[in-house]
Design a protein around this motif. Structure first.
Motif, PDB file in Angstrom:
ATOM      1  N   ALA A  96       0.806  -1.227   0.000  1.00  0.00           N
ATOM      2  CA  ALA A  96       0.000   0.000   0.000  1.00  0.00           C
ATOM      3  C   ALA A  96       0.836   1.272   0.000  1.00  0.00           C
ATOM      4  O   ALA A  96       0.295   2.367  -0.222  1.00  0.00           O
ATOM      5  N   PHE A  97       2.136   1.156   0.217  1.00  0.00           N
ATOM      6  CA  PHE A  97       2.975   2.332   0.473  1.00  0.00           C
ATOM      7  C   PHE A  97       2.840   3.403  -0.609  1.00  0.00           C
ATOM      8  O   PHE A  97       2.651   4.589  -0.322  1.00  0.00           O
ATOM      9  N   GLY A  98       2.959   3.004  -1.873  1.00  0.00           N
ATOM     10  CA  GLY A  98       2.922   3.984  -2.959  1.00  0.00           C
ATOM     11  C   GLY A  98       1.603   4.731  -3.052  1.00  0.00           C
ATOM     12  O   GLY A  98       1.558   5.879  -3.526  1.00  0.00           O
ATOM     13  N   LEU A  99       0.528   4.099  -2.588  1.00  0.00           N
ATOM     14  CA  LEU A  99      -0.785   4.747  -2.580  1.00  0.00           C
ATOM     15  C   LEU A  99      -0.952   5.636  -1.351  1.00  0.00           C
ATOM     16  O   LEU A  99      -1.510   6.722  -1.429  1.00  0.00           O
ATOM     17  N   ASP A 100      -0.420   5.175  -0.211  1.00  0.00           N
ATOM     18  CA  ASP A 100      -0.541   5.937   1.033  1.00  0.00           C
ATOM     19  C   ASP A 100       0.182   7.282   0.985  1.00  0.00           C
ATOM     20  O   ASP A 100      -0.238   8.242   1.629  1.00  0.00           O
ATOM     21  N   GLY A 111     -10.657   2.495   2.022  1.00  0.00           N
ATOM     22  CA  GLY A 111     -11.355   1.327   1.492  1.00  0.00           C
ATOM     23  C   GLY A 111     -10.853   0.936   0.110  1.00  0.00           C
ATOM     24  O   GLY A 111     -10.684  -0.256  -0.187  1.00  0.00           O
ATOM     25  N   GLU A 112     -10.606   1.946  -0.732  1.00  0.00           N
ATOM     26  CA  GLU A 112     -10.088   1.673  -2.084  1.00  0.00           C
ATOM     27  C   GLU A 112      -8.680   1.096  -2.014  1.00  0.00           C
ATOM     28  O   GLU A 112      -8.337   0.183  -2.783  1.00  0.00           O
ATOM     29  N   ILE A 113      -7.861   1.630  -1.094  1.00  0.00           N
ATOM     30  CA  ILE A 113      -6.499   1.106  -0.927  1.00  0.00           C
ATOM     31  C   ILE A 113      -6.556  -0.343  -0.455  1.00  0.00           C
ATOM     32  O   ILE A 113      -5.841  -1.214  -0.969  1.00  0.00           O
ATOM     33  N   ARG A 114      -7.419  -0.625   0.522  1.00  0.00           N
ATOM     34  CA  ARG A 114      -7.561  -1.995   1.032  1.00  0.00           C
ATOM     35  C   ARG A 114      -7.958  -2.957  -0.085  1.00  0.00           C
ATOM     36  O   ARG A 114      -7.350  -4.028  -0.249  1.00  0.00           O
TER      37      ARG A 114
END
Length: 340
Positions: A96-100, A111-114
């Motif tokens: 998830a790092f690049g999205l966070d 929710g979308e990241i999950r």
């Protein structure tokens, strides 16, 4: 996303890493940059990514000049040889790092990241590993997590630098087959660096053979293996025997070298025709499913290596020290680096 590399040159002090390299990579293709250490393949990959700047030349994505674009603007995913995972983060948080870390305006919701992370973990066949830490994973699993993290940001181009080089032979073989299947699913334009000829031949749609900062040949695996452009490509793609001689032409004679791959050397008990060469078996080495036989050709100082299947070896009943005949097949002759 197509990539056009145009007349790229790169110097590091007195060392020329790339010399006027031009290459087209069509959209959706999986391309291997293959060559020995120091051939320029990793430098070229880093210039495509924007991690290095070319001294001369341009990089175009889909026809748009990105030469001066920052690495973040190129939307490139990068997978390194040594995973580069965050040890203190779980598998989920690594992916998830690049999205966070995206700016708030472009960051997906939690929710979308999950959902995205779990989708990617299913894609790389590690959906049950989300709560584990990198130290709890095997090397092959860590490399798949590194790939999932690179894919999380939906890159237009995926770049892999010796992605399986740190793994043992069995895991490496499994992962390269897995990478081929994954690419067939996602079809993202991908470029990977390797010095492993078998890896390139098995995985890539197209192979770019590099040497001393230049491209020696680019083509499909069949093209570069069956129709090598020069002796370097022929030598680099498999074990090769050399036969030195003279080429007789109408106007002159020239020194020539015949190249024959080890598996194209046949061993016979008796000569079937005049192309068979009398030889003595000097050494026999059993290599799992194949057998390598070293032979001395009668009348000269040259040694030849033949690679046989176990069945062929057992049927011939070969013994060290005995006399046999060798017959070269698929002979390629080069004079001053030109194929005849």
């Amino acid at each position: 996303m197509s990539i056009h590399i145009e007349n790229v040159t790169k110097q590091f002090g007195d060392f020329t890493a790339l010399k006027d390299v031009t290459l087209d990579i069509p959209s959706g293709e999986l391309v291997a940059l293959l060559g020995p250490s120091g051939s320029g393949k990793t430098t070229l990959l880093r210039i495509i990514a924007g991690l290095e700047n070319a001294d001369q030349g341009r990089i175009l994505f889909n026809g748009e000049d990105t030469t001066e674009s920052h690495v973040r603007e190129r939307k490139v995913g990068f997978v390194f040889q040594h995973y580069a995972l965050f040890k203190h983060m779980t598998v989920f948080d690594n992916v998830a790092f690049g999205l966070d870390v995206r700016p708030k305006a472009t960051r997906p919701s939690k929710g979308e990241i999950r959902d995205k992370v779990h989708e990617l973990l299913r894609l790389v066949q590690l959906e049950g590993m989300a709560k584990r830490y990198p130290a709890q994973l095997s090397g092959g699993q860590r490399q798949r997590i590194a790939l999932a993290r690179a894919l999380a940001v939906e890159p237009q181009v995926l770049l892999l630098d010796e992605p399986f080089g740190a793994l043992d032979a069995q895991v490496r073989a499994e992962l390269r087959r897995w990478l081929r299947r994954l690419h067939d699913e996602i079809h993202v334009t991908s470029v990977f660096v390797t010095h492993d000829q078998e890896e390139a031949l098995e995985v890539a749609d197209r192979i770019v053979v590099m040497n001393k900062g230049r491209i020696e040949q680019a083509g499909t695996p069949d093209q570069v293996y069956e129709h090598p452009a020069n002796p370097f490509v022929l030598n680099f793609l498999g074990n090769v025997n050399l036969f030195h001689g003279r080429l007789h032409q109408q106007t002159s004679d020239q020194n020539a070298v015949s190249y024959v791959r080890s598996h194209d050397i046949e061993i016979e008990r008796s000569p079937l025709d005049s192309t068979a060469l009398k030889s003595e078996i000097k050494h026999i080495q059993k290599l799992g499913p194949s057998v390598r036989v070293t032979l001395a050709i009668d009348g000269n100082s040259e040694f030849v290596e033949a690679e046989l299947t176990r069945d062929a070896y057992q049927n011939l009943g070969l013994q060290q020290g005995e006399q046999v005949y060798v017959r070269p097949r698929q002979v390629r002759v080069f004079v001053e680096d030109y194929q005849i």
